[in-house]
Design a protein around this motif. Structure first.
Motif, PDB file in Angstrom:
ATOM      1  N   ASP A 271      -8.636  -2.343  -2.712  1.00 45.81           N
ATOM      2  CA  ASP A 271      -7.456  -1.365  -2.603  1.00 45.81           C
ATOM      3  C   ASP A 271      -6.163  -2.161  -2.632  1.00 45.81           C
ATOM      4  O   ASP A 271      -5.176  -1.533  -2.990  1.00 45.81           O
ATOM      5  CB  ASP A 271      -7.519  -0.548  -1.062  1.00 45.81           C
TER       6      ASP A 271
ATOM      7  N   HIS B   6       0.953  -1.277  -0.145  1.00 42.85           N
ATOM      8  CA  HIS B   6      -0.081  -0.163  -0.055  1.00 42.85           C
ATOM      9  C   HIS B   6       0.914   1.351  -0.028  1.00 42.85           C
ATOM     10  O   HIS B   6       0.544   2.365  -0.094  1.00 42.85           O
ATOM     11  CB  HIS B   6      -1.027   0.019   1.174  1.00 42.85           C
ATOM     12  N   SER B   7       2.066   1.122   0.033  1.00 38.95           N
ATOM     13  CA  SER B   7       2.873   2.364  -0.118  1.00 38.95           C
ATOM     14  C   SER B   7       4.291   2.024  -0.582  1.00 38.95           C
ATOM     15  O   SER B   7       5.363   2.059   0.130  1.00 38.95           O
ATOM     16  CB  SER B   7       3.280   2.750   1.502  1.00 38.95           C
TER      17      SER B   7
ATOM     18  N   SER C 111      -3.504  -0.716  -5.090  1.00 40.29           N
ATOM     19  CA  SER C 111      -2.102  -0.198  -4.520  1.00 40.29           C
ATOM     20  C   SER C 111      -0.957  -0.945  -5.250  1.00 40.29           C
ATOM     21  O   SER C 111       0.083  -0.346  -5.632  1.00 40.29           O
ATOM     22  CB  SER C 111      -2.180  -0.456  -3.209  1.00 40.29           C
TER      23      SER C 111
END
Length: 302
Positions: free
Chosen positions: A72, A49-50, A76
């Motif tokens: 998500d 997610h990052s 992502s």
């Protein structure tokens, strides 16, 4: 090939990563580094997610997404990836409403399943997110996965009961059916998709025949080498309190998978391999308080 596998530390994702590594591919696993890594693969320590630029300048011949549970998760990873070839998402049979006629087929309507709840609707969202951005991606919908590295308290629970010589408490007469799929066969099928690139992009996968609870427990006990002694539970006691599966019977139509891969590992072999792995990895099992419930409620389970 260079292959990216999400996760890579427990059961399905770890087996997948090691399967492709053992077959001569260079395998990278994407995870947060919170669990022990396999020595057969190269870890990329990052949160999907990052990702920032972690993967931006890399190319993977295949991406096998075993750990996406919602839209998500998919978006992502796609936002962080550079170039890639084949994308495979491991979804779930939980995308089919339990009210539909069975067996479920790939063209059956998908929607909320009251047994699986949010898990199922999140998997639907993950599928839809992937298909909207990568139309030629492949989506697999397995039933219950089985085989070595299975750290869930399913086969392991029966193995423990058999080893301890326990009476096995069976939901009703044990005729409820379960459908499984050997993790090795799922990996073989993913390898086949990467190589052959069939026109069909969504596949139910699994053994074509379901087994009853009683048949499954007998196979597990026989693998341990112990005699099975059953006690049927007919009272209104939540099944998941003393048995590792929901009170839910379903069957997937896997005929399209079988056309591409007709030979499967027998369930008996899968259970044998599972027990062999269990023998050296007992501490990795994510146990549920099933035995504790049984010991505390033997009077009502009679």
């Amino acid at each position: 090939m260079e292959i990216l596998v999400t996760g890579g530390t427990v059961f399905a994702s770890r087996y997948t990563a090691e399967y492709f590594a053992s077959n001569g591919h260079e395998v990278f696993v994407l995870n947060r580094g919170s669990k022990p890594q396999s020595e057969k693969v190269s870890p990329i320590i990052a949160d999907r997610h990052s990702l920032g630029g972690t993967l931006r300048n890399r190319h993977f011949d295949a991406v096998i997404d075993v750990t996406a549970y919602n839209a998500d998760d998919v978006n992502s990873l796609l936002d962080g990836l550079g170039s890639f070839g084949c994308y495979i998402l491991v979804s779930s049979s939980a995308v089919y409403p339990e009210t539909l006629p069975q067996p479920f087929r790939e063209n059956s309507n998908i929607g909320a399943n009251s047994i699986w709840g949010k898990y199922g609707t999140d998997k639907i969202a993950a599928e839809q997110a992937l298909r909207s951005r990568v139309p030629d991606a492949y989506i697999l919908r397995p039933p219950y996965l089985c085989g070595p590295m299975n750290n869930l308290h399913r086969e392991a629970f029966v193995f423990e009961c058999a080893e301890q010589g326990r009476i096995f408490y069976l939901p009703r007469d044990g005729s409820m059916k379960l459908q499984f799929f050997h993790i090795s066969d799922m990996c073989r099928f993913m390898e086949l998709l990467i190589k052959k690139k069939p026109k069909k992009h969504i596949f139910n996968v699994g053994y074509p025949e379901a087994v009853t609870i009683k048949e499954w427990v007998k196979l597990c006990c026989e693998t341990v080498g112990e005699v099975h002694v059953f006690n049927e539970v007919h009272d209104d006691i939540p099944q998941r309190s003393y048995f590792p599966f929901y009170d839910y019977e379903y069957i997937l139509d896997v005929s399209d998978m079988l056309e591409l891969m007709p030979e499967l590992t027998p369930l008996s072999v899968s259970i044998t391999e599972s027990y062999e792995w269990f023998g050296g990895n007992r501490g990795l099992i994510v146990r549920k308080p099933l035995i504790e419930f049984i010991d505390a409620n033997k009077e009502i389970l009679k």
